[in-house]
Design a protein around this motif. Structure first.
Motif, mmCIF file in Angstrom:
data_model
loop_
_atom_site.group_PDB
_atom_site.id
_atom_site.type_symbol
_atom_site.label_atom_id
_atom_site.label_comp_id
_atom_site.label_asym_id
_atom_site.label_seq_id
_atom_site.Cartn_x
_atom_site.Cartn_y
_atom_site.Cartn_z
ATOM 1 N N SER A 254 0.820 -1.224 0.000
ATOM 2 C CA SER A 254 0.000 0.000 0.000
ATOM 3 C C SER A 254 0.850 1.270 0.000
ATOM 4 O O SER A 254 0.313 2.371 -0.092
ATOM 5 N N ASN A 255 2.166 1.103 0.097
ATOM 6 C CA ASN A 255 3.095 2.232 0.205
ATOM 7 C C ASN A 255 2.673 3.177 1.339
ATOM 8 O O ASN A 255 2.600 4.401 1.169
ATOM 9 N N THR A 256 2.358 2.550 2.472
ATOM 10 C CA THR A 256 1.902 3.343 3.618
ATOM 11 C C THR A 256 2.590 2.857 4.892
ATOM 12 O O THR A 256 3.208 1.801 4.913
ATOM 13 N N ILE A 257 2.403 3.642 5.940
ATOM 14 C CA ILE A 257 2.856 3.216 7.270
ATOM 15 C C ILE A 257 1.634 2.676 7.997
ATOM 16 O O ILE A 257 0.582 3.347 8.056
ATOM 17 N N ILE A 258 1.790 1.483 8.516
ATOM 18 C CA ILE A 258 0.637 0.855 9.172
ATOM 19 C C ILE A 258 0.991 0.440 10.604
ATOM 20 O O ILE A 258 2.159 0.318 10.974
#
Ligand SMILES: C[S@@+](CC[C@H](N)C(=O)[O-])C[C@H]1O[C@@H](n2cnc3c(N)ncnc32)[C@H](O)[C@@H]1O
Length: 490
Positions: A254-258
Protein backbone atom coordinates in the motif's frame (compact mmCIF):
# COMPACT_ATOMS: atom_id res chain seq x y z
CA UNK A 1 2.06 16.99 27.38
CA UNK A 2 3.15 19.04 30.30
CA UNK A 3 5.62 21.81 29.69
CA UNK A 4 9.31 21.65 30.53
CA UNK A 5 12.00 24.09 31.53
CA UNK A 6 11.49 27.52 30.02
CA UNK A 7 15.22 28.12 29.74
CA UNK A 8 15.77 26.01 26.66
CA UNK A 9 12.60 26.63 24.71
CA UNK A 10 12.74 28.15 21.24
CA UNK A 11 12.66 31.94 21.35
CA UNK A 12 9.41 33.93 21.68
CA UNK A 13 6.43 32.49 23.44
CA UNK A 14 4.00 32.52 20.57
CA UNK A 15 1.61 29.65 20.05
CA UNK A 16 1.21 28.76 16.41
CA UNK A 17 -1.58 26.26 16.28
CA UNK A 18 -2.51 26.78 12.62
CA UNK A 19 -4.07 30.07 11.87
CA UNK A 20 -5.59 31.13 8.57
CA UNK A 21 -4.75 34.79 9.28
CA UNK A 22 -1.06 34.11 8.81
CA UNK A 23 -1.54 32.53 5.38
CA UNK A 24 1.26 33.16 2.90
CA UNK A 25 3.64 34.60 5.47
CA UNK A 26 6.81 33.04 6.71
CA UNK A 27 7.26 32.80 10.45
CA UNK A 28 10.00 35.39 10.12
CA UNK A 29 7.58 37.80 8.44
CA UNK A 30 5.17 37.10 11.26
CA UNK A 31 7.95 37.85 13.74
CA UNK A 32 7.36 34.47 15.29
CA UNK A 33 9.96 31.95 16.23
CA UNK A 34 8.26 29.55 18.66
CA UNK A 35 7.01 26.48 16.84
CA UNK A 36 4.29 24.00 17.61
CA UNK A 37 1.48 24.28 20.10
CA UNK A 38 1.22 24.21 23.86
CA UNK A 39 -2.00 22.42 24.57
CA UNK A 40 -4.64 20.31 22.92
CA UNK A 41 -7.73 22.14 21.71
CA UNK A 42 -10.58 20.54 19.73
CA UNK A 43 -10.06 23.27 17.11
CA UNK A 44 -6.36 22.49 16.64
CA UNK A 45 -7.16 18.76 16.44
CA UNK A 46 -9.82 19.45 13.81
CA UNK A 47 -7.48 21.63 11.73
CA UNK A 48 -4.75 18.98 11.91
CA UNK A 49 -7.11 16.18 10.95
CA UNK A 50 -8.48 18.21 8.03
CA UNK A 51 -4.95 18.78 6.80
CA UNK A 52 -4.19 15.06 7.04
CA UNK A 53 -7.33 14.26 5.05
CA UNK A 54 -6.34 16.84 2.42
CA UNK A 55 -3.00 15.01 2.19
CA UNK A 56 -4.84 11.73 1.51
CA UNK A 57 -4.89 10.12 4.92
CA UNK A 58 -7.77 7.63 4.54
CA UNK A 59 -10.76 7.65 6.96
CA UNK A 60 -9.60 6.51 10.37
CA UNK A 61 -10.95 4.37 13.17
CA UNK A 62 -8.99 6.60 15.52
CA UNK A 63 -9.47 10.13 16.71
CA UNK A 64 -7.03 12.59 18.33
CA UNK A 65 -8.17 13.38 21.86
CA UNK A 66 -6.87 14.48 25.23
CA UNK A 67 -5.93 11.40 27.26
CA UNK A 68 -5.12 10.74 30.90
CA UNK A 69 -1.42 10.18 30.48
CA UNK A 70 0.49 11.57 27.54
CA UNK A 71 -1.46 14.78 26.90
CA UNK A 72 -2.99 13.84 23.54
CA UNK A 73 -3.34 10.40 22.08
CA UNK A 74 -5.25 8.38 19.50
CA UNK A 75 -8.49 6.89 20.75
CA UNK A 76 -10.58 4.21 19.11
CA UNK A 77 -13.89 5.27 17.52
CA UNK A 78 -15.11 1.70 16.92
CA UNK A 79 -14.30 -1.86 17.88
CA UNK A 80 -10.80 -2.80 16.75
CA UNK A 81 -9.77 -6.44 16.40
CA UNK A 82 -6.48 -7.90 17.51
CA UNK A 83 -4.30 -8.17 14.40
CA UNK A 84 -6.22 -5.44 12.59
CA UNK A 85 -4.23 -3.09 10.38
CA UNK A 86 -4.71 0.60 11.14
CA UNK A 87 -3.51 4.05 10.03
CA UNK A 88 -2.33 3.55 6.40
CA UNK A 89 -0.45 6.86 6.46
CA UNK A 90 0.55 7.47 2.80
CA UNK A 91 4.29 7.64 2.28
CA UNK A 92 3.85 11.11 0.78
CA UNK A 93 2.94 12.23 4.32
CA UNK A 94 6.15 10.88 5.80
CA UNK A 95 9.22 13.01 6.48
CA UNK A 96 12.55 11.32 5.76
CA UNK A 97 15.96 12.60 4.73
CA UNK A 98 14.71 12.24 1.13
CA UNK A 99 11.82 14.69 1.59
CA UNK A 100 11.73 17.77 -0.60
CA UNK A 101 12.82 21.06 0.94
CA UNK A 102 10.75 24.22 0.56
CA UNK A 103 14.11 25.87 0.10
CA UNK A 104 15.87 23.30 -2.15
CA UNK A 105 19.18 25.13 -1.87
CA UNK A 106 19.35 24.26 1.86
CA UNK A 107 18.71 20.59 1.11
CA UNK A 108 21.28 20.39 -1.67
CA UNK A 109 23.85 22.05 0.53
CA UNK A 110 23.31 19.63 3.40
CA UNK A 111 23.29 16.58 1.10
CA UNK A 112 26.53 17.67 -0.53
CA UNK A 113 28.09 18.13 2.91
CA UNK A 114 27.13 14.54 3.81
CA UNK A 115 25.30 15.58 7.00
CA UNK A 116 24.07 12.49 8.93
CA UNK A 117 20.34 11.73 9.27
CA UNK A 118 19.63 13.30 12.66
CA UNK A 119 21.17 16.75 12.22
CA UNK A 120 19.89 16.65 8.63
CA UNK A 121 16.30 16.08 9.79
CA UNK A 122 16.65 18.59 12.63
CA UNK A 123 17.77 21.21 10.10
CA UNK A 124 14.90 20.19 7.80
CA UNK A 125 12.36 20.73 10.59
CA UNK A 126 13.77 24.15 11.48
CA UNK A 127 14.00 25.14 7.85
CA UNK A 128 10.39 24.13 7.16
CA UNK A 129 9.23 25.79 10.39
CA UNK A 130 10.85 29.06 9.24
CA UNK A 131 8.79 28.92 6.07
CA UNK A 132 5.56 29.27 8.04
CA UNK A 133 2.46 28.73 5.92
CA UNK A 134 4.67 28.47 2.81
CA UNK A 135 5.79 25.05 3.98
CA UNK A 136 3.68 22.03 3.06
CA UNK A 137 4.35 20.85 6.64
CA UNK A 138 3.00 23.98 8.30
CA UNK A 139 -0.06 22.21 9.77
CA UNK A 140 2.06 19.33 11.02
CA UNK A 141 4.65 21.61 12.62
CA UNK A 142 1.84 23.61 14.20
CA UNK A 143 0.53 20.41 15.78
CA UNK A 144 3.90 19.40 17.22
CA UNK A 145 4.55 20.16 20.88
CA UNK A 146 6.19 23.52 21.40
CA UNK A 147 8.15 21.96 24.24
CA UNK A 148 8.77 18.30 23.46
CA UNK A 149 9.12 16.37 26.68
CA UNK A 150 12.70 15.48 26.20
CA UNK A 151 15.57 15.48 28.63
CA UNK A 152 17.24 17.91 26.21
CA UNK A 153 14.93 20.60 27.45
CA UNK A 154 15.96 20.05 31.06
CA UNK A 155 18.56 22.46 32.30
CA UNK A 156 21.85 20.99 33.48
CA UNK A 157 21.07 21.96 37.06
CA UNK A 158 17.74 20.11 36.83
CA UNK A 159 19.50 17.00 35.58
CA UNK A 160 22.00 17.31 38.43
CA UNK A 161 19.28 17.88 40.98
CA UNK A 162 16.76 15.27 39.92
CA UNK A 163 18.69 12.53 38.17
CA UNK A 164 22.07 12.30 39.87
CA UNK A 165 21.07 9.15 41.78
CA UNK A 166 19.58 7.31 38.82
CA UNK A 167 21.38 5.01 36.41
CA UNK A 168 20.72 7.40 33.50
CA UNK A 169 22.38 10.44 35.06
CA UNK A 170 25.57 10.10 33.00
CA UNK A 171 23.62 9.37 29.82
CA UNK A 172 21.41 12.42 30.36
CA UNK A 173 24.40 14.74 30.66
CA UNK A 174 26.07 13.00 27.73
CA UNK A 175 23.00 13.41 25.54
CA UNK A 176 22.69 17.10 26.29
CA UNK A 177 26.38 17.57 25.59
CA UNK A 178 26.25 15.50 22.37
CA UNK A 179 23.42 17.62 20.99
CA UNK A 180 25.31 20.78 21.91
CA UNK A 181 28.41 19.41 20.15
CA UNK A 182 26.38 18.44 17.09
CA UNK A 183 24.95 21.96 16.99
CA UNK A 184 28.40 23.51 17.37
CA UNK A 185 29.71 21.43 14.51
CA UNK A 186 26.71 22.23 12.25
CA UNK A 187 27.00 25.87 13.24
CA UNK A 188 30.67 26.24 12.44
CA UNK A 189 30.69 24.12 9.30
CA UNK A 190 27.33 25.07 7.78
CA UNK A 191 24.96 27.54 9.45
CA UNK A 192 27.45 30.35 10.01
CA UNK A 193 29.05 29.92 6.60
CA UNK A 194 25.64 30.29 4.92
CA UNK A 195 23.68 32.59 7.16
CA UNK A 196 21.59 33.59 4.11
CA UNK A 197 20.21 30.02 4.00
CA UNK A 198 20.38 29.36 7.72
CA UNK A 199 19.66 32.65 9.51
CA UNK A 200 20.95 32.85 13.08
CA UNK A 201 17.54 33.99 14.27
CA UNK A 202 16.24 30.48 13.63
CA UNK A 203 19.28 28.24 13.43
CA UNK A 204 20.34 28.55 17.02
CA UNK A 205 20.82 26.12 19.88
CA UNK A 206 17.28 26.63 21.23
CA UNK A 207 15.65 25.70 17.91
CA UNK A 208 18.12 22.86 17.47
CA UNK A 209 17.19 21.42 20.86
CA UNK A 210 13.52 21.78 20.02
CA UNK A 211 14.07 19.91 16.74
CA UNK A 212 16.18 17.21 18.40
CA UNK A 213 13.55 16.91 21.14
CA UNK A 214 10.95 16.30 18.43
CA UNK A 215 13.19 13.69 16.79
CA UNK A 216 14.00 11.87 20.03
CA UNK A 217 10.35 11.66 20.99
CA UNK A 218 8.76 11.01 17.58
CA UNK A 219 11.21 9.57 15.06
CA UNK A 220 10.53 5.96 14.07
CA UNK A 221 12.81 3.39 12.52
CA UNK A 222 11.00 1.56 9.72
CA UNK A 223 12.17 -2.03 9.80
CA UNK A 224 10.84 -2.93 6.35
CA UNK A 225 12.56 0.08 4.82
CA UNK A 226 16.11 -0.84 5.84
CA UNK A 227 15.65 0.81 9.22
CA UNK A 228 15.09 4.21 7.60
CA UNK A 229 14.28 6.87 10.16
CA UNK A 230 11.13 8.89 9.59
CA UNK A 231 8.65 11.28 11.12
CA UNK A 232 5.15 9.97 10.50
CA UNK A 233 2.48 12.62 11.09
CA UNK A 234 -0.65 11.19 12.74
CA UNK A 235 1.08 7.91 13.68
CA UNK A 236 3.29 10.00 15.95
CA UNK A 237 0.25 10.90 18.03
CA UNK A 238 0.24 7.35 19.42
CA UNK A 239 1.40 7.00 23.01
CA UNK A 240 3.51 4.20 24.42
CA UNK A 241 2.52 1.32 26.63
CA UNK A 242 4.94 -1.29 27.93
CA UNK A 243 2.13 -3.83 27.72
CA UNK A 244 1.88 -3.51 23.97
CA UNK A 245 4.27 -4.99 21.41
CA UNK A 246 2.76 -3.46 18.27
CA UNK A 247 5.08 -1.15 16.31
CA UNK A 248 4.73 1.02 13.25
CA UNK A 249 6.09 -0.31 9.98
CA UNK A 250 6.10 0.30 6.26
CA UNK A 251 3.82 -1.80 4.05
CA UNK A 252 5.13 -2.06 0.52
CA UNK A 253 1.84 -3.18 -1.06
CA UNK A 254 0.00 0.00 0.00
CA UNK A 255 3.10 2.23 0.20
CA UNK A 256 1.90 3.34 3.62
CA UNK A 257 2.86 3.22 7.27
CA UNK A 258 0.64 0.85 9.17
CA UNK A 259 0.07 -0.36 12.69
CA UNK A 260 -0.96 -3.97 13.20
CA UNK A 261 -2.61 -4.15 16.61
CA UNK A 262 -1.65 -6.88 19.05
CA UNK A 263 -4.77 -6.51 21.12
CA UNK A 264 -8.44 -5.63 20.69
CA UNK A 265 -9.78 -2.20 21.58
CA UNK A 266 -13.30 -1.06 22.41
CA UNK A 267 -14.67 2.31 21.33
CA UNK A 268 -13.21 5.19 23.41
CA UNK A 269 -10.17 3.19 24.47
CA UNK A 270 -6.76 4.70 23.83
CA UNK A 271 -4.72 2.75 21.27
CA UNK A 272 -1.05 2.32 22.15
CA UNK A 273 2.14 1.27 20.44
CA UNK A 274 5.49 0.17 21.78
CA UNK A 275 8.38 2.62 21.53
CA UNK A 276 10.63 -0.43 21.87
CA UNK A 277 11.82 -2.55 24.76
CA UNK A 278 13.29 0.26 26.77
CA UNK A 279 13.94 0.73 30.44
CA UNK A 280 12.13 3.45 32.37
CA UNK A 281 15.35 5.48 32.31
CA UNK A 282 15.75 5.17 28.53
CA UNK A 283 12.13 6.20 28.02
CA UNK A 284 12.74 9.25 30.21
CA UNK A 285 15.84 10.20 28.22
CA UNK A 286 14.12 10.12 24.83
CA UNK A 287 10.45 10.66 25.54
CA UNK A 288 10.52 12.66 28.75
CA UNK A 289 8.12 10.59 30.80
CA UNK A 290 8.25 7.76 33.30
CA UNK A 291 5.34 5.36 33.59
CA UNK A 292 4.27 4.13 37.00
CA UNK A 293 3.52 0.56 35.94
CA UNK A 294 6.18 -2.07 36.37
CA UNK A 295 6.98 -4.72 33.81
CA UNK A 296 9.48 -7.58 33.69
CA UNK A 297 11.57 -5.74 31.10
CA UNK A 298 12.25 -2.84 33.48
CA UNK A 299 15.98 -2.59 33.82
CA UNK A 300 18.84 -0.30 34.70
CA UNK A 301 22.44 -0.34 33.59
CA UNK A 302 25.20 -0.97 36.09
CA UNK A 303 28.84 -0.37 35.18
CA UNK A 304 31.76 -2.61 36.08
CA UNK A 305 35.45 -1.78 35.78
CA UNK A 306 38.73 -3.57 36.29
CA UNK A 307 40.77 -2.59 39.30
CA UNK A 308 43.55 -0.15 38.34
CA UNK A 309 45.76 -2.06 40.82
CA UNK A 310 45.20 -5.42 39.15
CA UNK A 311 48.62 -6.83 38.18
CA UNK A 312 46.92 -8.48 35.19
CA UNK A 313 45.18 -5.25 34.12
CA UNK A 314 46.82 -5.03 30.71
CA UNK A 315 46.21 -8.69 29.84
CA UNK A 316 42.57 -8.36 30.86
CA UNK A 317 42.11 -5.11 28.94
CA UNK A 318 43.63 -6.77 25.90
CA UNK A 319 41.16 -9.70 25.89
CA UNK A 320 38.23 -7.36 26.49
CA UNK A 321 39.41 -5.26 23.58
CA UNK A 322 39.61 -8.41 21.43
CA UNK A 323 35.89 -8.92 22.05
CA UNK A 324 35.00 -5.29 21.41
CA UNK A 325 34.64 -4.29 25.08
CA UNK A 326 36.20 -1.42 26.94
CA UNK A 327 35.88 -0.46 30.58
CA UNK A 328 33.70 0.50 32.29
CA UNK A 329 31.26 -2.04 30.84
CA UNK A 330 27.53 -1.45 31.20
CA UNK A 331 25.10 -4.29 31.76
CA UNK A 332 21.32 -4.20 32.23
CA UNK A 333 20.01 -5.61 35.51
CA UNK A 334 16.32 -6.46 35.51
CA UNK A 335 13.85 -7.40 38.20
CA UNK A 336 14.19 -11.00 37.05
CA UNK A 337 17.94 -11.15 37.35
CA UNK A 338 21.51 -10.17 36.65
CA UNK A 339 22.78 -11.05 33.16
CA UNK A 340 25.42 -13.76 32.86
CA UNK A 341 27.56 -11.36 30.85
CA UNK A 342 27.93 -9.14 33.93
CA UNK A 343 29.02 -12.12 36.03
CA UNK A 344 31.51 -13.15 33.36
CA UNK A 345 33.04 -9.67 33.54
CA UNK A 346 33.19 -9.91 37.33
CA UNK A 347 34.91 -13.31 37.11
CA UNK A 348 37.47 -11.87 34.73
CA UNK A 349 38.03 -8.97 37.11
CA UNK A 350 38.43 -11.40 40.03
CA UNK A 351 40.66 -13.95 38.28
CA UNK A 352 44.31 -14.18 39.30
CA UNK A 353 47.15 -14.73 36.83
CA UNK A 354 46.88 -18.51 37.34
CA UNK A 355 43.61 -18.41 35.40
CA UNK A 356 45.01 -16.42 32.48
CA UNK A 357 44.32 -19.24 30.04
CA UNK A 358 40.58 -18.70 30.75
CA UNK A 359 40.57 -14.92 30.31
CA UNK A 360 39.61 -15.13 26.68
CA UNK A 361 36.64 -17.43 27.39
CA UNK A 362 35.48 -15.15 30.19
CA UNK A 363 35.72 -12.09 27.94
CA UNK A 364 33.82 -13.95 25.19
CA UNK A 365 30.91 -14.56 27.57
CA UNK A 366 31.13 -10.99 28.90
CA UNK A 367 30.74 -9.73 25.32
CA UNK A 368 28.11 -12.23 24.17
CA UNK A 369 24.70 -11.06 23.02
CA UNK A 370 21.26 -12.15 24.12
CA UNK A 371 20.00 -13.94 27.19
CA UNK A 372 22.35 -16.54 28.65
CA UNK A 373 21.33 -18.79 31.50
CA UNK A 374 23.78 -19.41 34.28
CA UNK A 375 24.64 -23.07 34.74
CA UNK A 376 24.42 -23.11 38.50
CA UNK A 377 26.08 -19.89 39.54
CA UNK A 378 28.97 -19.60 37.08
CA UNK A 379 28.52 -18.06 33.63
CA UNK A 380 30.77 -20.72 32.02
CA UNK A 381 31.31 -24.45 32.27
CA UNK A 382 34.94 -24.63 33.44
CA UNK A 383 36.11 -24.82 37.06
CA UNK A 384 37.67 -21.98 38.99
CA UNK A 385 38.67 -21.96 42.67
CA UNK A 386 35.72 -21.18 44.94
CA UNK A 387 37.45 -18.10 46.36
CA UNK A 388 37.35 -16.63 42.83
CA UNK A 389 33.60 -17.30 42.80
CA UNK A 390 33.28 -15.45 46.07
CA UNK A 391 35.42 -12.56 44.88
CA UNK A 392 33.46 -12.26 41.62
CA UNK A 393 30.16 -12.16 43.49
CA UNK A 394 31.61 -9.65 45.92
CA UNK A 395 32.49 -7.38 42.98
CA UNK A 396 28.92 -7.64 41.71
CA UNK A 397 27.55 -7.02 45.18
CA UNK A 398 29.75 -3.95 45.74
CA UNK A 399 28.66 -2.47 42.42
CA UNK A 400 24.99 -3.08 43.10
CA UNK A 401 25.16 -1.81 46.65
CA UNK A 402 26.90 1.39 45.57
CA UNK A 403 24.04 2.10 43.12
CA UNK A 404 21.48 1.10 45.72
CA UNK A 405 22.93 3.44 48.34
CA UNK A 406 22.64 6.34 45.90
CA UNK A 407 18.97 5.82 44.98
CA UNK A 408 17.99 5.02 48.56
CA UNK A 409 19.63 8.19 49.85
CA UNK A 410 17.96 10.21 47.10
CA UNK A 411 14.55 8.82 47.98
CA UNK A 412 15.13 9.36 51.68
CA UNK A 413 16.20 12.98 51.14
CA UNK A 414 13.35 13.56 48.74
CA UNK A 415 10.95 12.34 51.42
CA UNK A 416 12.30 15.02 53.73
CA UNK A 417 11.95 17.52 50.89
CA UNK A 418 8.22 17.10 50.35
CA UNK A 419 7.48 20.57 51.64
CA UNK A 420 9.90 22.06 49.15
CA UNK A 421 8.17 20.10 46.39
CA UNK A 422 4.79 21.70 47.08
CA UNK A 423 6.35 25.14 46.62
CA UNK A 424 7.87 24.32 43.22
CA UNK A 425 6.28 25.04 39.84
CA UNK A 426 4.21 22.32 38.14
CA UNK A 427 6.99 21.62 35.66
CA UNK A 428 9.54 21.14 38.43
CA UNK A 429 7.14 18.98 40.41
CA UNK A 430 6.59 16.82 37.34
CA UNK A 431 10.36 16.30 37.04
CA UNK A 432 10.69 15.52 40.71
CA UNK A 433 7.83 13.04 40.46
CA UNK A 434 9.38 11.32 37.43
CA UNK A 435 12.76 11.12 39.14
CA UNK A 436 11.12 9.57 42.21
CA UNK A 437 9.26 6.95 40.20
CA UNK A 438 12.44 6.12 38.32
CA UNK A 439 14.55 5.85 41.48
CA UNK A 440 11.89 3.78 43.26
CA UNK A 441 11.81 1.36 40.35
CA UNK A 442 15.62 1.20 40.23
CA UNK A 443 15.74 0.67 43.99
CA UNK A 444 13.39 -2.33 43.68
CA UNK A 445 15.49 -3.88 40.89
CA UNK A 446 18.73 -3.30 42.79
CA UNK A 447 17.34 -4.78 46.01
CA UNK A 448 16.50 -7.98 44.17
CA UNK A 449 19.93 -8.04 42.52
CA UNK A 450 21.54 -7.41 45.91
CA UNK A 451 19.73 -10.46 47.27
CA UNK A 452 21.13 -12.66 44.48
CA UNK A 453 24.64 -11.31 44.85
CA UNK A 454 24.49 -11.72 48.63
CA UNK A 455 22.94 -15.13 48.87
CA UNK A 456 25.28 -16.88 46.45
CA UNK A 457 28.56 -16.21 48.30
CA UNK A 458 26.77 -17.20 51.52
CA UNK A 459 25.76 -20.54 50.02
CA UNK A 460 29.23 -20.99 48.54
CA UNK A 461 30.87 -20.29 51.90
CA UNK A 462 28.57 -22.71 53.75
CA UNK A 463 29.13 -25.42 51.19
CA UNK A 464 32.84 -24.75 51.22
CA UNK A 465 32.89 -25.29 54.96
CA UNK A 466 30.90 -28.52 54.57
CA UNK A 467 33.23 -29.70 51.85
CA UNK A 468 36.28 -29.03 53.91
CA UNK A 469 34.77 -30.69 56.96
CA UNK A 470 33.88 -33.79 55.04
CA UNK A 471 37.14 -33.70 53.12
CA UNK A 472 35.21 -34.94 50.13
CA UNK A 473 36.27 -34.16 46.62
CA UNK A 474 35.03 -30.75 45.49
CA UNK A 475 33.35 -32.52 42.51
CA UNK A 476 30.55 -34.18 44.57
CA UNK A 477 30.08 -31.26 46.86
CA UNK A 478 29.98 -28.89 43.93
CA UNK A 479 27.29 -30.78 42.09
CA UNK A 480 24.87 -30.49 45.02
CA UNK A 481 25.94 -26.86 45.33
CA UNK A 482 25.24 -26.29 41.67
CA UNK A 483 21.86 -27.98 42.06
CA UNK A 484 20.86 -25.65 44.92
CA UNK A 485 22.00 -22.55 43.09
CA UNK A 486 20.41 -23.46 39.81
CA UNK A 487 17.03 -22.94 41.43
CA UNK A 488 17.98 -19.35 42.18
CA UNK A 489 18.79 -18.45 38.61
CA UNK A 490 16.48 -20.50 36.44
C1 LIG B 1 5.21 10.12 19.77
S1 LIG B 1 4.63 11.34 20.86
C2 LIG B 1 3.00 10.79 21.19
C3 LIG B 1 1.98 11.90 21.07
C4 LIG B 1 2.04 12.93 22.15
N1 LIG B 1 1.24 12.51 23.29
C5 LIG B 1 1.56 14.29 21.65
O1 LIG B 1 0.61 14.83 22.23
O2 LIG B 1 2.14 14.83 20.73
C6 LIG B 1 5.59 10.93 22.27
C7 LIG B 1 5.32 11.80 23.49
O3 LIG B 1 4.05 11.45 24.05
C8 LIG B 1 4.11 11.42 25.47
N2 LIG B 1 3.82 10.03 25.89
C9 LIG B 1 3.79 8.93 25.13
N3 LIG B 1 3.43 7.84 25.83
C10 LIG B 1 3.22 8.26 27.09
C11 LIG B 1 2.84 7.61 28.31
N4 LIG B 1 2.59 6.30 28.35
N5 LIG B 1 2.73 8.37 29.42
C12 LIG B 1 2.99 9.69 29.41
N6 LIG B 1 3.36 10.37 28.29
C13 LIG B 1 3.46 9.67 27.15
C14 LIG B 1 5.51 11.88 25.85
O4 LIG B 1 5.46 13.25 26.07
C15 LIG B 1 6.31 11.59 24.60
O5 LIG B 1 7.42 12.43 24.45
Amino acid sequence: MASSSSMLTPPAAVTVCSSSKSKGKTLEQQGVSGWGCDTYTPESARVFQEWLTSRRLPPQKLVLQPVKSGGRGLVSKANIRRGEKLLYVPFSLVITSDSEWSNPECGSYLSAAGVPDWPFLATYLISEACQGTNSPWHSYISALPRQPESILLWSESEVNKYLFASSVYGQALERISEVQKTFDSMDSSIYRKHSDLFPRKFFNIQSFKWAFGILFSRLVRLQSLNEQVALVPWADMLNHSSEVKACLDYEEKSNTIILTTDQAYQPSEQVFISYGEKSKGEILLSYGFVSVDTHPGDSLNVSLSLSPNDEMLEAKQAVLHEYGLSTPCKYPVTISGIPSQLFAFAYLAASPSTLQSYYSEMAAVAASKGGLKLDGFRPFAFDVPLDVDIQAYQTVLDTIEAALRKVSKYLEDKGKDNIVMSNESDAKNAKLRMASILCTSEQRILQRAQYIALIVPKIIRTKLRELLARKTSSGDGKSSLLYGLRKLFN
